[in-house]
Enzyme design. Structure first.
Site, PDB file in Angstrom:
ATOM      1  N   HIS A 184      -9.913   1.297   4.276  1.00  0.00           N
ATOM      2  CA  HIS A 184      -8.667   1.512   5.029  1.00  0.00           C
ATOM      3  C   HIS A 184      -8.946   2.509   6.156  1.00  0.00           C
ATOM      4  CE1 HIS A 184      -4.637   2.744   6.121  1.00  0.00           C
ATOM      5  NE2 HIS A 184      -4.206   1.643   5.533  1.00  0.00           N
ATOM      6  N   LYS A 243       0.089   4.207  -0.371  1.00  0.00           N
ATOM      7  CA  LYS A 243      -0.594   5.413   0.127  1.00  0.00           C
ATOM      8  C   LYS A 243      -0.323   6.593  -0.825  1.00  0.00           C
ATOM      9  CE  LYS A 243      -0.465   3.391   4.651  1.00  0.00           C
ATOM     10  NZ  LYS A 243      -0.495   3.550   6.091  1.00  0.00           N
ATOM     11  N   GLU A 301      -6.054  -4.580  10.175  1.00  0.00           N
ATOM     12  CA  GLU A 301      -4.991  -3.622  10.485  1.00  0.00           C
ATOM     13  C   GLU A 301      -5.336  -2.883  11.775  1.00  0.00           C
ATOM     14  OE1 GLU A 301      -2.787  -2.448   6.600  1.00  0.00           O
ATOM     15  OE2 GLU A 301      -4.533  -1.166   6.826  1.00  0.00           O
ATOM     16  N   ASN A 337       0.868  -1.178   0.000  1.00  0.00           N
ATOM     17  CA  ASN A 337       0.000   0.000   0.000  1.00  0.00           C
ATOM     18  C   ASN A 337       0.905   1.229   0.000  1.00  0.00           C
ATOM     19  OD1 ASN A 337      -1.848   2.012   0.427  1.00  0.00           O
ATOM     20  ND2 ASN A 337      -2.447   1.349   2.485  1.00  0.00           N
ATOM     21  N   SER A 365       2.726  -2.072  10.336  1.00  0.00           N
ATOM     22  CA  SER A 365       4.175  -2.162  10.572  1.00  0.00           C
ATOM     23  C   SER A 365       4.770  -3.537  10.245  1.00  0.00           C
ATOM     24  CB  SER A 365       4.517  -1.752  12.012  1.00  0.00           C
ATOM     25  OG  SER A 365       4.136  -0.394  12.226  1.00  0.00           O
ATOM     26  N   GLU A 384      -7.394   4.935   7.272  1.00  0.00           N
ATOM     27  CA  GLU A 384      -7.140   6.350   6.952  1.00  0.00           C
ATOM     28  C   GLU A 384      -8.323   6.941   6.185  1.00  0.00           C
ATOM     29  OE1 GLU A 384      -3.284   5.710   5.152  1.00  0.00           O
ATOM     30  OE2 GLU A 384      -2.535   5.122   7.119  1.00  0.00           O
ATOM     31  N   GLY A 437       1.919   2.363  10.758  1.00  0.00           N
ATOM     32  CA  GLY A 437       2.896   3.429  10.629  1.00  0.00           C
ATOM     33  C   GLY A 437       3.545   3.828  11.942  1.00  0.00           C
TER      34      GLY A 437
HETATM   35  P1  PGA Z   1       2.302   0.388   7.686  1.00  0.00           P
HETATM   36  O1  PGA Z   1       0.897   0.625   6.962  1.00  0.00           O
HETATM   37  O2  PGA Z   1       2.850  -0.914   7.126  1.00  0.00           O
HETATM   38  O3  PGA Z   1       3.149   1.566   7.314  1.00  0.00           O
HETATM   39  O4  PGA Z   1       2.040   0.280   9.136  1.00  0.00           O
HETATM   40  C1  PGA Z   1       0.021  -0.420   6.724  1.00  0.00           C
HETATM   41  C2  PGA Z   1      -1.243   0.104   6.080  1.00  0.00           C
HETATM   42  O5  PGA Z   1      -1.741   1.152   6.496  1.00  0.00           O
HETATM   43  O6  PGA Z   1      -1.767  -0.501   5.130  1.00  0.00           O
END
Ligand code: PGA
Length: 252
Positions: free
Chosen positions: A98, A11, A170, A9, A216, A100, A176
C-alpha cells in the site's frame, strides 16, 4: 470470468469494540442485501483479525485480510506480526505495498517481494498495490512508473501461485483526497497493468488476475468505475468505515 472483489481497507481506524460493531453490520447487510458473487474482503487492523474472521465465518463470500505482514517467518522481531500468525487467525489475504506503507515505512521492492513470499508460504493471497504520485502523472510518466513497480516485485512471483494474486491500482493523488480517477483514467491504467501482467505471465494468466481500483471509491462513483472492462472491483478506504456506504459499494 475473472473474480470480482470489493475490499475494505480500514487502515488504522476503529478500536476493538467499534471494529466488531462495524464488521457485524457489514456482514449482516452483505448477507441480506448484496446479490451476485463478488467476494467481500475486510482488511482490518491486527487486533481485529481473529474476531472478524469468526464473525465472517457465517458467510463464505466474506474473507478477512491483514493490512501488512512481516518479512520474517518468526523469532526475535519485536512488534512484528508474521504471515503465519495472521493465517492462524483464519485471515486469507494480506495487503502488500500500500502506498502508505511504501511512503511512511520505506517499503521498497525488495521488502515487498519478501512480504509476498511470506504471504504465499502461509497459504494466503497477496493483494499487491501499485500507483503513481501526482508529480509522476503530471509528467505523463504514470504507465512507466507503475510498470516498474510491478516488474520490480512480480518478476519472481511463482507461476504456480498466480491463481492467488490480486492487484490493486491506487493512484496516490486519489487516496483519501476525494479526487477519484475518472473511469476512463482508471480503465486506461488497468488495461496497461494487464499488458504488463501479460508480458510477465502470459495472456491466459493475465486475463484471470483481478485488478481492483482504489482511491476515493464511493457508492456514487462505484457503478461507473466497476463497469469498466478491466476494473474487477475496488479497494475502499474512507467509505468502508460506514457500513451502509460500504454495502452500497458492494451492491454496485
Ligand atoms: P480511500 O483509500 O478510499 O480513502 O481513498 C483507499 C486506500 O488507500 O486503500
Amino acid at each position: 470470468m475473472r473474480r470480482r472483489i470489493i475490499a475494505a481497507n480500514w487502515k488504522m481506524n476503529k478500536n476493538y469494540q467499534q471494529g466488531l460493531e462495524l464488521a457485524s453490520e457489514v456482514i449482516q447487510i452483505v448477507a441480506d442485501e448484496v446479490n451476485g458473487n463478488a467476494e467481500v474482503v475486510l482488511a482490518v487492523p491486527f487486533i481485529h483479525l481473529q474476531a472478524v474472521t469468526r464473525l465472517a465465518a457465517s458467510n463464505s463470500r466474506i474473507a478477512v485480510a491483514a493490512q501488512n505482514c512481516s518479512t520474517e517467518t518468526e523469532g526475535a522481531y519485536t512488534g512484528e506480526t508474521s504471515a503465519g500468525q495472521i493465517a492462524s487467525t483464519g485471515a486469507r489475504y494480506v495487503l502488500v505495498g500500500h502506498s502508505e506503507r511504501r511512503e511512511y515505512f520505506n517499503e521498497d521492492g525488495v521488502v515487498l517481494m519478501r512480504k509476498i513470499e511470506q504471504t504465499l508460504q502461509a497459504s494466503m493471497a497477496p493483494i499487491f498495490c501499485c500507483g503513481e504520485p501526482l508529480s509522476i502523472r503530471d509528467q505523463g510518466q504514470e504507465n512507466k512508473f507503475v510498470a516498474s513497480q510491478l516488474n520490480d516485485v512480480l518478476s519472481t512471483y511463482p507461476k504456480a501461485d498466480l491463481h492467488r494474486l490480486v492487484l490493486a491500482y491506487e493512484p496516490i493523488w486519489a487516496i483519501g483526497t476525494g479526487r477519484t480517477a475518472t473511469a476512463a483514467q482508471a480503465q486506461a491504467m488497468h488495461a496497461h497493468i494487464r499488458t504488463v501482467l501479460t508480458d510477465l505471465f502470459g495472456e491466459n494468466a493475465a486475463q484471470l488476475i483481478p485488478i481492483l481500483y482504489g482511491g476515493s471509491v464511493k457508492a456514487s462513483n462505484a457503478v461507473e468505475l466497476f463497469a469498466q472492462p478491466d476494473i474487477d472491483g475496488g479497494l475502499v478506504g474512507g467509505a468502508s468505515l460506514q457500513s451502509r456506504e460500504f454495502a452500497n459499494i458492494c451492491k454496485a
